[in-house]
Design a protein around this motif. Structure first.
Motif, PDB file in Angstrom:
ATOM      1  N   GLN A   1      -6.288   4.949   3.706  1.00 15.85           N
ATOM      2  CA  GLN A   1      -7.835   4.566   3.979  1.00 15.85           C
ATOM      3  C   GLN A   1      -8.206   3.286   3.398  1.00 15.85           C
ATOM      4  O   GLN A   1      -8.800   2.222   4.002  1.00 15.85           O
ATOM      5  CB  GLN A   1      -8.697   5.735   3.680  1.00 15.85           C
ATOM      6  N   THR A   2      -8.001   3.303   2.144  1.00 13.50           N
ATOM      7  CA  THR A   2      -8.106   2.047   1.521  1.00 13.50           C
ATOM      8  C   THR A   2      -7.514   0.875   1.549  1.00 13.50           C
ATOM      9  O   THR A   2      -8.063  -0.280   2.057  1.00 13.50           O
ATOM     10  CB  THR A   2      -8.389   2.102  -0.031  1.00 13.50           C
ATOM     11  N   ILE A   3      -6.251   0.788   2.067  1.00 14.59           N
ATOM     12  CA  ILE A   3      -5.440  -0.239   2.629  1.00 14.59           C
ATOM     13  C   ILE A   3      -5.747  -0.596   4.031  1.00 14.59           C
ATOM     14  O   ILE A   3      -5.863  -1.712   4.045  1.00 14.59           O
ATOM     15  CB  ILE A   3      -4.005   0.373   2.506  1.00 14.59           C
TER      16      ILE A   3
ATOM     17  N   LEU B   1      -9.850   1.021  -6.866  1.00 11.22           N
ATOM     18  CA  LEU B   1      -8.548   1.555  -6.916  1.00 11.22           C
ATOM     19  C   LEU B   1      -7.960   1.665  -8.350  1.00 11.22           C
ATOM     20  O   LEU B   1      -7.330   2.602  -8.773  1.00 11.22           O
ATOM     21  CB  LEU B   1      -7.567   1.090  -5.773  1.00 11.22           C
TER      22      LEU B   1
ATOM     23  N   GLU C   1      -5.921   9.436   4.897  1.00 10.12           N
ATOM     24  CA  GLU C   1      -6.553   9.455   3.440  1.00 10.12           C
ATOM     25  C   GLU C   1      -5.786   8.423   2.663  1.00 10.12           C
ATOM     26  O   GLU C   1      -6.315   7.571   1.952  1.00 10.12           O
ATOM     27  CB  GLU C   1      -6.825  10.877   2.901  1.00 10.12           C
TER      28      GLU C   1
ATOM     29  N   GLY D   1       0.830  -1.368  -0.007  1.00  9.77           N
ATOM     30  CA  GLY D   1      -0.071   0.131   0.054  1.00  9.77           C
ATOM     31  C   GLY D   1       0.683   1.325   0.056  1.00  9.77           C
ATOM     32  O   GLY D   1       0.499   2.318  -0.724  1.00  9.77           O
TER      33      GLY D   1
ATOM     34  N   ALA E   1      -8.742  -0.334   5.436  1.00  9.33           N
ATOM     35  CA  ALA E   1     -10.163  -0.961   5.158  1.00  9.33           C
ATOM     36  C   ALA E   1      -9.848  -2.573   4.855  1.00  9.33           C
ATOM     37  O   ALA E   1     -10.444  -3.158   5.180  1.00  9.33           O
ATOM     38  CB  ALA E   1     -10.825  -0.157   4.381  1.00  9.33           C
ATOM     39  N   THR E   2      -9.128  -2.421   3.724  1.00  6.26           N
ATOM     40  CA  THR E   2      -8.979  -3.784   3.143  1.00  6.26           C
ATOM     41  C   THR E   2      -8.115  -4.675   4.207  1.00  6.26           C
ATOM     42  O   THR E   2      -8.355  -5.911   4.548  1.00  6.26           O
ATOM     43  CB  THR E   2      -7.799  -3.808   2.045  1.00  6.26           C
TER      44      THR E   2
ATOM     45  N   ASP F   1     -14.015  -5.286  -6.291  1.00  4.93           N
ATOM     46  CA  ASP F   1     -13.962  -4.492  -4.920  1.00  4.93           C
ATOM     47  C   ASP F   1     -13.195  -3.436  -4.768  1.00  4.93           C
ATOM     48  O   ASP F   1     -13.113  -2.503  -6.030  1.00  4.93           O
ATOM     49  CB  ASP F   1     -13.302  -5.866  -4.012  1.00  4.93           C
ATOM     50  N   GLU F   2     -12.604  -3.198  -3.641  1.00  5.53           N
ATOM     51  CA  GLU F   2     -12.028  -2.015  -3.340  1.00  5.53           C
ATOM     52  C   GLU F   2     -10.614  -1.705  -4.319  1.00  5.53           C
ATOM     53  O   GLU F   2     -10.184  -0.659  -4.884  1.00  5.53           O
ATOM     54  CB  GLU F   2     -11.675  -1.656  -1.902  1.00  5.53           C
ATOM     55  N   ILE F   3      -9.909  -2.967  -4.337  1.00  2.49           N
ATOM     56  CA  ILE F   3      -8.967  -2.987  -5.376  1.00  2.49           C
ATOM     57  C   ILE F   3      -9.275  -2.654  -6.672  1.00  2.49           C
ATOM     58  O   ILE F   3      -8.490  -1.860  -7.559  1.00  2.49           O
ATOM     59  CB  ILE F   3      -8.077  -4.374  -5.204  1.00  2.49           C
TER      60      ILE F   3
END
Length: 717
Positions: free
Chosen positions: A274-276, A339, A271, A23, A278-279, A334-336
């Motif tokens: 954030q995605t990382i 992204l 920020e 990440g 969450a994952t 998904d989130e990835i």
């Protein structure tokens, strides 16, 4: 159980570490992409500054705009005109481009001659690096050590102003406007809500505006260990640190060698990860729920997360390396996958921005080409006007028509470069127009003269093109017409044709019929006509002042002007000079018997006879009434007596016809005086000749008497 928990813990810990590392690499690569984009935008901005700085003053403008400022004192007309025009150009560049906030012109000593801020005129910049580097070539200097965010532009562009010989005559200095630089830095470009980019100088001061700081806070600093290393080693860097707002951020530093700045692209850590995070949290939950599953399930989950991130990170790295056409393929929803889609959008936006920059550069190059074309046209107009001014000046300095003809031909050849030509002119005394001169190469020679019946010399005609089919036959009678354009322009003086200017295109030359050539030919013809008419008027007035209107001989005024110089010339060369004073015997009888008109006819016939009977160097004048004075250089006493007797006998045999009636023959009495025997100056010689004439009259008329010798001293008239 421990055997199950321990592998799961190890697997979970490894997955978390790999996720964090991947990440962070992804975030750094994203920031690197943004920093690369900003750096390319800054390079394009600097190139735009160079292009517009080079378009302010061109070499052909140096004599008109720069030289008057260097060679004249302030307040003189030439200095004021050049100063005002340069101020208008500087203000126009600032208003039209928006790239500069200040433009200055420095002389070779570094003093500001012209500035958009009048308060800075007269300041000396000779110690500034941008001056002594700018006089050698285009130079971009950063002023980061003396500027801070919100205070002034950090970039100065300077370049020499060359004249047509390639010499640097001055230096143009432009302080770049910080507005464009701030706009580039304030574009978020995929950095989210907390991300931003800005420039930092070697003094750790922010040079551009911040998205978040209060604008009333004029000076912001960013002093971190990574920043110290980047500035010290002049390299790039990245890391996590506390920024100027004391917020924990992750950022990358790009060292800009051309400006000696550091480009910072950063985003708050919360920020950015954030995605990382969450994952990772999702993975931890899955790992706890799947604690009863085998080690293979845990490893599969970890790899299913790490592999797409690593692939995306690799794609970002390759894009940061310059492969902007590369696209990351989303394999999951998904989130990835989100992204990856966001990353692809950012890459597409980057390609679009670069395309816009390339389009803008192309427009600037096109504008520069048009400016160069207009300047070339202006240079041609200026050259033509300078040549016409030279022609006018030389014609005004001429003292005679012959001198005017001699000086005009070389200048006409310069004005009509690439054309052969001829120039015809007459003084109004004949119906023909003699050839004054010709230039250029012609297969057929021009005639020595043209007559008033020439097609181009008709009243109401200003110019003709003799190579046109309708006019070719008429013009072929007086001018050579080949396969190249020919233009004849009439010289107008006092509403009458006074001459003809003929232009004949040489092989490989331009078309003489083009409107531009026609306009130049008409302007030149008008200038020649006016100047030659003035010279002709001057010569006519001169002739009227020194000529006797009845006999056509010179008058007594001319005798008083010319005799002194003739005596000086005779004394310098040690030569003699003869004076004859001639008087018609019993001329009053002709007037009383036949009338004064008959007497005038007698004088006219005698004047014509004397004009045609004397040598080329002799001068005949009407001295007064029926008396004529002859000046004969290099005439000895014996030759003078012989010549006087020959004239006396020839005059006595003249046929005098008045209104069909034959008048009686006349006789003359002649008094002769020789320089230096009978006088050394004007008065002595004429007095001696007059006394000799008186003796000839008293001894019976119709004879020649020589003046009596007298004692004289050396005299220098």
């Amino acid at each position: 159980m421990l055997l199950v928990l321990l592998p799961m813990f190890l697997i979970g810990s490894s997955s978390v570490l790999l996720g964090l590392r991947g990440g962070q690499t992804q975030v750094v690569n994203q920031l690197e992409s943004v920093a690369t984009l900003k750096e390319e935008q800054i390079v394009a901005w600097i190139q735009s500054l160079r292009i517009h700085m080079g378009a302010i003053v061109y070499p052909h403008q140096v004599p008109r705009l720069i030289e008057p400022l260097l060679t004249n004192e302030p307040g003189t007309p030439a200095y004021t005109v050049a100063y005002n025009e340069l101020r208008i150009q500087f203000d126009g560049v600032i208003a039209s481009t928006g790239l500069f906030e200040e433009v200055l012109l420095l002389n070779p000593q570094g003093r500001a001659l012209v500035a958009t801020d009048p308060a800075k005129e007269g300041q000396v910049h000779s110690l500034q690096e941008y001056f002594w580097r700018g006089i050698e070539g285009t130079y971009v200097q950063s002023l980061s050590s003396a500027t801070a965010q919100g205070l002034s532009s950090p970039v100065v562009v300077s370049q020499p102003v060359y004249d047509a010989d390639g010499r640097a005559r001055a230096v143009l200095v432009g302080r770049a406007s910080a507005r464009t630089l701030n706009e580039i830095m304030l574009q978020r470009a995929g950095l989210g809500e907390t991300g931003e980019t800005y420039l930092v100088g070697p003094n750790y001061l922010l040079l551009t505006d911040s998205r978040f700081a209060d604008r009333r806070t004029q000076i912001l600093r960013l002093h971190t260990p990574i920043m110290e290393q980047v500035i010290r080693d002049q390299t790039n860097g990245a890391g996590v640190y506390d920024n100027y707002r004391q917020q924990r951020v992750i950022g990358v530093y790009h060292w800009l060698p051309s400006l000696q700045f550091v480009l910072v692209a950063e985003q708050e850590e919360t920020e950015a990860f954030q995605t990382i995070y969450a994952t990772l949290r999702l993975n931890m939950v899955i790992a706890l729920i799947a604690i009863l599953f085998a080690l293979i399930s845990a490893l599969f989950v970890a790899r299913s997360i790490a592999t797409p991130l690593a692939s995306l990170a690799d794609t970002a790295t390759r894009i940061a390396g310059g492969d902007l056409q590369l696209i990351a393929h989303p394999r999951r929803n998904d989130e990835i996958g989100a992204l990856t889609v966001a990353f692809n959008r950012m890459t597409a936006r980057l390609r679009e921005l670069i395309g816009n920059l390339e389009s803008h550069v192309a427009e600037l190059e096109q504008a520069e080409t048009e400016i160069r074309r207009v300047n070339q046209q202006l240079a041609r107009d200026v050259k033509e006007q300078e040549l016409l001014n030279r022609l006018s000046s030389r014609l005004q300095q001429s003292q005679s028509l012959e001198e005017a003809y001699a000086v005009s031909i070389p200048l006409l050849q310069e004005i009509f470069e690439g054309c052969a030509g001829a120039f015809y002119h007459h003084t109004g005394k004949t119906e023909v127009y003699p050839l004054v001169g010709a230039w250029g190469k012609q297969p057929d020679p021009y005639p020595d003269q043209i007559c008033s019946t020439c097609l181009a010399m008709q009243v109401g005609t200003r110019f003709v093109h003799p190579n046109n089919q309708l006019d070719a036959h008429a013009c072929a009678l007086c001018l050579p017409i080949g396969g190249h354009p020919l233009l004849c322009v009439q010289l107008h003086a006092n509403r009458e044709p006074a001459g003809l200017l003929c232009l004949y295109g040489e092989p490989g030359s331009g078309n003489a019929e083009e409107p531009r050539e026609l306009s130049l030919a008409i302007r030149t013809a008008d200038l020649l006509a006016l100047a030659l008419a003035n010279l002709q008027l001057r010569e006519d007035l001169r002739e009227q002042a020194i000529r006797d209107p009845l006999t056509g001989l010179f008058n007594r005024r001319f005798v008083n002007e010319i005799l002194g110089p003739k005596l000086i010339e005779a004394q310098r060369h040690q030569r003699s000079l003869g004076i004859m004073l001639l008087d018609i015997d019993y001329f009053k009888r002709i007037n009383d018997t036949f009338g004064h008109d008959a007497g005038d006819t007698t004088l006219r016939i005698l004047g014509r006879f004397l004009s045609t009977s004397l040598r080329g160097e002799d001068i005949a004048c009407r001295f007064g009434g029926e008396e004529m004075l002859l000046i004969m250089p290099s005439m000895t006493e014996e030759n003078a007596i012989s010549r006087a007797n020959n004239l006396r006998e020839a005059i006595s045999n003249l046929d005098l016809i008045h209104e069909g009636q034959r008048l009686p023959n006349i006789t003359t009495s002649i008094g002769v005086a020789i320089f230096p025997d009978h006088g050394l100056n004007h008065d002595e010689l004429i007095t001696a000749a007059d006394q000799a004439l008186y003796r000839a009259k008293s001894e019976g008329r119709n004879r020649v008497c020589l003046a009596k010798p007298r004692d004289v001293t050396i005299y220098n008239p």
